[in-house]
Design a protein around this motif. Sequence first.
Motif, PDB file in Angstrom:
ATOM      1  N   SER A  83       0.843  -1.192   0.000  1.00 19.74           N
ATOM      2  CA  SER A  83       0.000   0.000   0.000  1.00 19.74           C
ATOM      3  C   SER A  83       0.880   1.244   0.000  1.00 19.74           C
ATOM      4  CB  SER A  83      -0.917   0.016   1.223  1.00 19.74           C
ATOM      5  OG  SER A  83      -0.149   0.113   2.419  1.00 19.74           O
ATOM      6  N   LYS A  84       0.361   2.358  -0.490  1.00 19.39           N
ATOM      7  CA  LYS A  84       1.156   3.579  -0.597  1.00 19.39           C
ATOM      8  C   LYS A  84       1.658   4.053   0.757  1.00 19.39           C
ATOM      9  CE  LYS A  84       1.129   8.252  -2.520  1.00 19.39           C
ATOM     10  NZ  LYS A  84       0.335   9.288  -3.245  1.00 19.39           N
ATOM     11  N   GLN A  85       0.828   3.893   1.771  1.00 19.87           N
ATOM     12  CA  GLN A  85       1.226   4.383   3.082  1.00 19.87           C
ATOM     13  C   GLN A  85       2.361   3.583   3.693  1.00 19.87           C
ATOM     14  OE1 GLN A  85      -2.206   4.127   5.594  1.00 19.87           O
ATOM     15  NE2 GLN A  85      -2.305   1.895   5.555  1.00 19.87           N
ATOM     16  N   HIS A  86       2.605   2.383   3.175  1.00 22.17           N
ATOM     17  CA  HIS A  86       3.698   1.549   3.669  1.00 22.17           C
ATOM     18  C   HIS A  86       4.870   1.494   2.685  1.00 22.17           C
ATOM     19  CE1 HIS A  86       0.348  -0.233   6.173  1.00 22.17           C
ATOM     20  NE2 HIS A  86       1.236   0.152   7.069  1.00 22.17           N
ATOM     21  N   MET A  87       4.840   2.296   1.643  1.00 26.35           N
ATOM     22  CA  MET A  87       5.922   2.291   0.662  1.00 26.35           C
ATOM     23  C   MET A  87       7.198   2.872   1.253  1.00 26.35           C
ATOM     24  SD  MET A  87       4.240   3.353  -3.011  1.00 26.35           S
ATOM     25  CE  MET A  87       5.885   3.502  -3.744  1.00 26.35           C
ATOM     26  N   ASP A  88       8.323   2.299   0.834  1.00 31.62           N
ATOM     27  CA  ASP A  88       9.630   2.800   1.235  1.00 31.62           C
ATOM     28  C   ASP A  88      10.417   3.106  -0.027  1.00 31.62           C
ATOM     29  OD1 ASP A  88      11.810   3.513   2.712  1.00 31.62           O
ATOM     30  OD2 ASP A  88      12.018   1.617   3.776  1.00 31.62           O
ATOM     31  N   SER A  89      11.619   3.621   0.135  1.00 36.64           N
ATOM     32  CA  SER A  89      12.463   3.927  -1.019  1.00 36.64           C
ATOM     33  C   SER A  89      13.132   2.694  -1.600  1.00 36.64           C
ATOM     34  CB  SER A  89      13.521   4.955  -0.632  1.00 36.64           C
ATOM     35  OG  SER A  89      14.285   4.469   0.455  1.00 36.64           O
ATOM     36  N   VAL A  90      13.066   1.573  -0.868  1.00 36.69           N
ATOM     37  CA  VAL A  90      13.673   0.319  -1.327  1.00 36.69           C
ATOM     38  C   VAL A  90      12.636  -0.796  -1.235  1.00 36.69           C
ATOM     39  CG1 VAL A  90      15.520  -1.359  -0.981  1.00 36.69           C
ATOM     40  CG2 VAL A  90      15.941   1.057  -0.500  1.00 36.69           C
ATOM     41  N   PHE A  91      12.491  -1.543  -2.339  1.00 36.40           N
ATOM     42  CA  PHE A  91      11.634  -2.719  -2.337  1.00 36.40           C
ATOM     43  C   PHE A  91      12.521  -3.962  -2.396  1.00 36.40           C
ATOM     44  CE2 PHE A  91       8.565   0.351  -4.230  1.00 36.40           C
ATOM     45  CZ  PHE A  91       7.566   0.225  -3.275  1.00 36.40           C
TER      46      PHE A  91
END
Length: 324
Positions: A83-91
Amino acid sequence: MRNNVFYFLFFISISMPAFGQVFITIDKDTHEFIEDVSYSLFKNKKVVHSAITLSDKVTAISPDVVFDSITLSRVDYETLGVSKQHMDSVFYLTKKIFYLDEVVIGSGNKKEILLGEANRFVKRKSSKIQNELVYGLIFFNGTPQDYVLDKLAFYVEKVKVRTAYKVNFNSVDEEYVHEGFQLAKPGELIFSTDTLYLNSTDKNKIEVALPNDFHLPSTKKMFVWIQLIGYYDENGRKYTPELDRQTKIKFQMSNQTNYYSRMADGYKKDGTTDFIANMNAMYNYEYAYRFFSTPPKSALVAPAIVLYAHKPQSKPVEMQKKTE
């Protein structure tokens, strides 16, 4: 390395207003930079944008795209949804399950399987045998069955002084990778050879026989390292030779991330070595963050140590006579 991460995060922070959101994709196990990853942006479960990650830089999402979640996929990796709210700069993407490669080198009923790598040697990386656990390899049986270990082989530069050594097999735990560091914690000693010797006539491949009932169980790991016991002169007296006469293990190019080595804690003045780090995972992480690429092949090396094994023979099915 910490500085590189800082610069990367700083770049992301100044890029956010212009690009909306930026990210990179990294292999969860090896920390290699992954390119050509397909991703889709969703809003209310409907795709609003799809693209492929860039190969030599961070991927930027336009601030004009309104979305609430993202999925990332590549044919050889598990699909990841966030989800967008849990996105980080690294996947971190997880490689799809695959079994350990088996290289059959024998024939007949007991086929030998090579566990490890057989690549080009990198002479400048050769390292002397140590009297304590400084470096070694983790061997992992990722197959659904046990392996019977037959022998171990390692490769040395030309031996100049009679060298006493042992080969040790320890249980091991691997810790979670954080900022490029994956740590190993060797545990109890599973098996150790008797004291063995290298003579001045020895060079290149050295083979060590293992006990008949020595197994590498399914899904288990072992930490393997070679221990120096001592050097002996022509009269059988123990001594310490000059550095250029000490016995060195050859290193080879590596495609794996199972080579661990002790590192000094920079925060301690006495230089105490108190952790054992995954060297190739660290290099992969460094290049992924700094150059958005994988390291050159010559940068990834490992001790030239291999195991020879075979699959246990299946027990014959006993046929019972049918009674009337």
